[in-house]
Structures are given as structure tokens and as C-alpha cells.
Design an enzyme around this catalytic site. Sequence first.
Site, PDB file in Angstrom:
ATOM      1  N   LYS A  54      -2.598   7.600  25.149  1.00  0.00           N
ATOM      2  CA  LYS A  54      -2.762   8.910  24.534  1.00  0.00           C
ATOM      3  C   LYS A  54      -2.552  10.028  25.564  1.00  0.00           C
ATOM      4  CE  LYS A  54      -3.563   7.818  20.257  1.00  0.00           C
ATOM      5  NZ  LYS A  54      -2.576   8.160  19.205  1.00  0.00           N
ATOM      6  N   TYR A  76      -5.681   2.377  25.555  1.00  0.00           N
ATOM      7  CA  TYR A  76      -5.634   3.395  24.504  1.00  0.00           C
ATOM      8  C   TYR A  76      -5.682   4.791  25.120  1.00  0.00           C
ATOM      9  CZ  TYR A  76      -7.056   6.294  20.558  1.00  0.00           C
ATOM     10  OH  TYR A  76      -7.132   7.293  19.613  1.00  0.00           O
ATOM     11  N   SER A  89     -11.644   7.180   9.678  1.00  0.00           N
ATOM     12  CA  SER A  89     -10.324   6.746   9.211  1.00  0.00           C
ATOM     13  C   SER A  89     -10.170   5.236   9.137  1.00  0.00           C
ATOM     14  CB  SER A  89      -9.249   7.283  10.166  1.00  0.00           C
ATOM     15  OG  SER A  89      -9.441   6.754  11.465  1.00  0.00           O
ATOM     16  N   ARG A 148       0.836  -1.209   0.000  1.00  0.00           N
ATOM     17  CA  ARG A 148       0.000   0.000   0.000  1.00  0.00           C
ATOM     18  C   ARG A 148       0.867   1.253   0.000  1.00  0.00           C
ATOM     19  NH1 ARG A 148      -2.820   3.491  -1.779  1.00  0.00           N
ATOM     20  NH2 ARG A 148      -3.930   4.914  -0.382  1.00  0.00           N
ATOM     21  N   SER A 197      -2.663  12.680  18.904  1.00  0.00           N
ATOM     22  CA  SER A 197      -3.258  12.157  20.124  1.00  0.00           C
ATOM     23  C   SER A 197      -4.778  12.155  19.963  1.00  0.00           C
ATOM     24  CB  SER A 197      -2.817  12.993  21.329  1.00  0.00           C
ATOM     25  OG  SER A 197      -3.279  12.417  22.535  1.00  0.00           O
ATOM     26  N   ASP A 224       7.247  -2.751  10.953  1.00  0.00           N
ATOM     27  CA  ASP A 224       6.394  -2.950  12.121  1.00  0.00           C
ATOM     28  C   ASP A 224       7.097  -2.261  13.281  1.00  0.00           C
ATOM     29  OD1 ASP A 224       5.069  -3.769  14.395  1.00  0.00           O
ATOM     30  OD2 ASP A 224       5.026  -5.901  13.851  1.00  0.00           O
TER      31      ASP A 224
END
Length: 261
Positions: free
Chosen positions: A160, A156, A191, A42, A142, A64
Amino acid sequence: MREFPYRTAMVTGASSGIGEGFARRLAAAGVDVVLVARRGDRLGELAAELESGHGVRAEVLAADLTDEEQLATVEKRLTDPAHPVELLVNNAGSSGSGAFAELPAERELHTAVLNAVVPLRLTRACLPGMIARGAGGVVNVSSLVAVLPKPRSATYAASKAFLSSLGESLAMEVERHGVHVTTVHTGLTRSGFHQAAGVPTDTLPKINWLTPDDVARAGLEAVAAGRPSVVPGLAYRVRLPLLRAMPRSVVRALVRRVHQA
């Protein structure tokens, strides 16, 4: 956007979503880009499109970032004095969805490393060169959840919060050297991120969604202007200071109501 001050940029997580939005915005401004993500195929397609469409150089670096050896390769590229990177966009990230005690520990550690440790290491790699040159920029992508408790996405939100705090502190450290660190506090963005995290999108609000281009435009304008933080979207810009001003008990009550709805 006014004339952009950086000529080269590295974007992590560039193969889709917000990262791709940054790459497209940068290329349209005539900036050479280093595209970093796991999906090399991609990235190759995107690089070819950017080079033919904008006449810029688009370098593909498939990696990665949670793999130590591959992360070291990206760090080495950031410190290459022959091909300096003038802007770093820390966008790569991940999340899981579910009760923390029931999620695989390996998955949660992956999220913590990718969202917090990787930006720390890449920023540490590039800042000395930027400081020596007296110019440079870092954009950290963020989230508004950095100021919220986030049941079922606890790691998560915590990662952040780390990223936002790191960015604000570094912005104060390096501004005297002509280097700008900008933290982008994103709201809900179309997204593909939520689908990848396993979050059912039908449970999320139907209004105030941003596009990847909204986020990229706000972030690039902010770092070019030397602003330490930015919130894309008027609705979110209004909400963030309100959330920060509220007593935590009130914030928890509001979050609890949303998750019980």
C-alpha cells in the site's frame, strides 16, 4: 456529489465490499461500469441489479488479476478504443495475517502482486488513451497503513505504501493532460476484508469504522474535483497528518503498544 465527469468506469474487486460500494455509487450517478473480480456469479447478480435499478450498462469481466493471461484480458479491455474506459478504480487487494517469516511465500507474493503490480499495470494500460483524449481518471484504493509499520501484515503495508507513492507521483505527471489520479487512504472499513485476511475483528478498535459507501463517496468526489488524495472520515483525516509529522521512533512505539495490547 456534483455532476460526475466520467461516463464509463472499470472497478476491480467489484464483487463485494469497497469495490461494490464504488460500483453502486457510479451506477447511481448514471455511469456505465465494467465490473472485474474473480466471482463471476456475484458480478452477474450485481450487474443485473445495477442495470435494472439505474438504467446503466454493466459489463461483467470475471478475472483473477494475479493470473497473467487473465490480467492481459483486462488490460486489453482498458485499451479498447471503441469502448473507452474513462475512469479506472484500482480496488482489488488482499492481505495475510501473521509473522512474515512464518507465512507462505506464495501468499505474500500474491498480496504484493495484487496490491501493487496489478494497479501499476492497469494504470499503465489506460493512461495513454486518457492522455490522448485529454480527460480521464484513476482512483487507487490505498490505506492509512501506507504511512505506518504494520507488524503481522508487513507485505500489505509495504504494497500500500508503493501504491500511495505511485499514485501521488502519477497525479503530478498527468494533471497537465486533464487526467486526475486520486489515492484514497482508507481507515478501518466494514467490508469483509479483515475476515478474508484472517484478522480477528475483535482485536481491532470498535470506533471510527467506515462503510464501503463512505469510501466510495469520498473517492469519487475527490477524483471528480481533481484532488490527488483523500482520507474518508473526519477522525482519520485528523490522524494522517499527525502520523506523517511524528518522528518514526514515536510512530513505531505507538504501533508496538497497539500490537502488545
